[in-house]
Structure formats: structure tokens, C-alpha cells
Design an enzyme around this catalytic site. Structure first.
Site, PDB file in Angstrom:
ATOM      1  N   ALA A  14       3.461   2.851  -2.646  1.00  0.00           N
ATOM      2  CA  ALA A  14       4.561   2.868  -1.677  1.00  0.00           C
ATOM      3  C   ALA A  14       4.191   2.053  -0.434  1.00  0.00           C
ATOM      4  O   ALA A  14       4.659   2.327   0.651  1.00  0.00           O
ATOM      5  CB  ALA A  14       4.874   4.300  -1.290  1.00  0.00           C
ATOM      6  N   SER A  15       3.354   1.041  -0.610  1.00  0.00           N
ATOM      7  CA  SER A  15       2.855   0.281   0.530  1.00  0.00           C
ATOM      8  C   SER A  15       3.769  -0.887   0.893  1.00  0.00           C
ATOM      9  O   SER A  15       4.380  -1.493   0.029  1.00  0.00           O
ATOM     10  CB  SER A  15       1.468  -0.252   0.203  1.00  0.00           C
ATOM     11  OG  SER A  15       1.106  -1.250   1.114  1.00  0.00           O
ATOM     12  N   CYS A  16       3.877  -1.167   2.197  1.00  0.00           N
ATOM     13  CA  CYS A  16       4.658  -2.321   2.650  1.00  0.00           C
ATOM     14  C   CYS A  16       3.752  -3.511   2.966  1.00  0.00           C
ATOM     15  O   CYS A  16       4.225  -4.572   3.352  1.00  0.00           O
ATOM     16  CB  CYS A  16       5.459  -1.979   3.894  1.00  0.00           C
ATOM     17  SG  CYS A  16       6.923  -1.017   3.551  1.00  0.00           S
ATOM     18  N   ILE A  17       2.448  -3.327   2.864  1.00  0.00           N
ATOM     19  CA  ILE A  17       1.545  -4.413   3.263  1.00  0.00           C
ATOM     20  C   ILE A  17       0.557  -4.733   2.136  1.00  0.00           C
ATOM     21  O   ILE A  17      -0.027  -3.839   1.565  1.00  0.00           O
ATOM     22  CB  ILE A  17       0.780  -4.052   4.555  1.00  0.00           C
ATOM     23  CG1 ILE A  17       1.786  -3.987   5.697  1.00  0.00           C
ATOM     24  CG2 ILE A  17      -0.279  -5.089   4.867  1.00  0.00           C
ATOM     25  CD1 ILE A  17       1.312  -3.209   6.880  1.00  0.00           C
TER      26      ILE A  17
END
Lengths: 102, 170
Positions: free
Chosen positions: A99-102
Site C-alpha cells: 500500500a506504498s505511495c513511494i
């Protein structure tokens, strides 16, 4: 839902991620990788095993962390799992969708 | 035994309609620069071709001396909930910027220089605006060494001609 991977019935979610990472073995990784158009080499497995280890430790994975791991750099990670490396590698590793944005 | 009317369909993979994204950033504030970087890098994470175009004050994020010292605006920024007169006091902007960077660090968000490297390693491209560089008297030597080039507006649009390309102005 259930999917047939490597002639076994495996519980997956609707996006094809394994629900139980302990149902995973190398044959299942190869079957998922084939669906993603990737043929797994030892190098892939080094990354996949690292992801599984991190998941077991409860670490939330990001591309940045993987790049700093010393196992693989970001450029190679993108080359090994083209077009969405974190998602694809996680699916092949039998762990939850990151669920990472980076 | 149950007989199915139609053969079981194997899942058909949908072709992605968004193939390339071009992000334009014209501001030097922390919020604008990170929005641009997260969108541009996030596209690469999804297997989407990605280009980042910096113009006007957005060029600050491409200057090694400045990129890791960007500020959040404390005046004219109602989202920060600091009264304008107080936001204008000396040191307020530095204080607010330091606090925001601390929060970002807790979330494991990289610095601008590291983020640019992550983005570049992912295969993303970065361009600077020719006209803005002339306005600010900047040469290529003033900018980060790994940028992919300096573009005119015409060059920019010529890169946007592929089908499935979208442009976002941050």
C-alpha cells in the site's frame, strides 16, 4: 476466491494476491510470474525471498526500502519486474499487495 | 454432472488506457514539489511512462543547492491555519518547513535529492523549461546533472503526441 496455480487450489483475492503466504512455494511463484510474463531466475528469487522475509518481520514495503536493502538497487528491481515492480514482485512472492505511495 | 452453457472464460487482461503521464511543476513549495514527484514516480510504479517538466519556480527542485531546502508557504496558505500576520514573522516559514519535514521523515518520505534519484532509477524522465531558465539566468551547469534535457513548449507538446498520454499541471 480460489485459483489453480501449479495444479494446486490456492486462496487468492480478486486481484490475484495470495491470502496466506504460507501456501506459497517456488512452483506457485513460477506460475504467477508466467501470468505476469516473467520467467524467474535465481536473481528474481533472491528479491522474492527478501520480500517474504520483510513481510514476515511486519515491515511495510516500499521501493525506497527495497533500494536501500542491499539486495537489489531500484534500477535492477525495475528491470527484473518491469511495469509495476513492487506490485508484481509482491504478487509473485505470495505476500499482500503493498500500500506504498513511494 | 452439470454442463455449462458457455466455456469457462479465462481472465482477459485489459489493455491500460493511460500509457504516459506528463507532470508540470511551476512552484518551489514543498507541497507542490512532492505532489509532482509522487505523481511522477507513482506512475512508474504502475508501469506508466512518466515525464516531469519543471518551469518557473519549479526549477528550484532541480538546483542541487536548493532542492533539499524548500519551504512551505506560511503566508497566503489558508490550509496551514496560521494567521497571515503571524505567518509573516521572521523565522515562521523555516519553523513550519522544519516541522513538516519532520512529519514527512516519520512517514519515510525521501528528501527531494533522494526522490529524484529514485525517480530517475525507475526510468522516469526530467526536463527543465528553456524560457524559465533564461528568465532566472540559469545554465545547465546550475541544474542537477541527471536531467534529460531542456525543452521549449513546442518540444514539450511534441513529446505528448502518443496515444494514451495525459498532462497534469501541479
Amino acid at each position: 476466491m480460489e485459483a489453480t496455480l501449479a495444479n494446486e487450489k490456492i486462496e487468492v483475492n480478486e486481484q490475484g494476491y495470495l491470502l496466506d503466504m504460507d501456501q506459497w512455494h517456488e512452483g506457485i511463484a513460477r506460475a504467477i510470474a508466467a501470468e505476469e510474463g516473467i520467467e524467474l531466475t535465481n536473481r528474481h528469487f533472491e528479491v522474492v525471498n527478501f520480500l517474504r522475509k520483510e513481510q514476515k518481520n511486519g515491515t511495510s514495503l516500499s521501493i525506497r526500502k527495497i533500494g536501500k536493502s542491499g539486495v537489489v538497487d531500484i534500477k535492477e528491481f525495475y528491470e527484473l519486474f518491469p511495469e509495476g515492480p513492487l506490485k508484481k514482485a509482491s504478487r509473485i512472492a505470495g505476500i499482500a499487495k503493498p500500500a506504498s505511495c513511494i | 454432472m452439470e454442463i455449462l452453457d458457455a466455456p469457462v472464460q479465462t481472465s482477459i487482461k485489459k489493455e491500460k488506457s493511460l500509457k504516459k503521464i506528463m507532470i508540470i511543476n511551476s512552484k518551489a513549495t514543498v507541497d507542490s514539489v512532492y505532489a509532482a514527484l509522487i505523481l511522477a514516480n507513482g506512475a512508474r510504479m504502475e508501469g506508466i511512462e512518466s515525464e516531469l517538466f519543471c518551469t518557473f519556480f519549479g526549477l528550484e527542485m532541480l538546483q542541487p543547492k536548493k532542492m533539499d531546502h524548500l519551504h512551505v508557504a506560511t503566508v497566503g496558505n489558508p490550509g496551514l491555519h496560521i494567521p497571515t500576520m503571524i505567518g509573516g514573522l521572521p523565522g515562521m516559514e523555516t519553523l513550519a518547513s522544519t516541522m513538516m519535514k519532520k512529519e514527512m521523515d516519520k512517514l519515510d518520505i525521501p528528501t527531494v535529492s533522494e526522490f529524484l534519484e529514485i525517480y530517475k532509477a525507475s526510468g522516469g524522465k526530467i526536463f527543465a523549461c528553456k524560457l524559465a531558465m533564461e528568465m532566472f539566468h540559469l545554465t545547465k551547469e546550475d541544474l542537477w546533472e541527471d536531467i534529460d534535457g531542456v525543452l521549449t513548449v513546442g518540444d514539450f507538446y511534441s513529446r505528448a503526441q502518443d496515444e494514451g498520454c495525459q498532462i497534469i499541471f501541479v
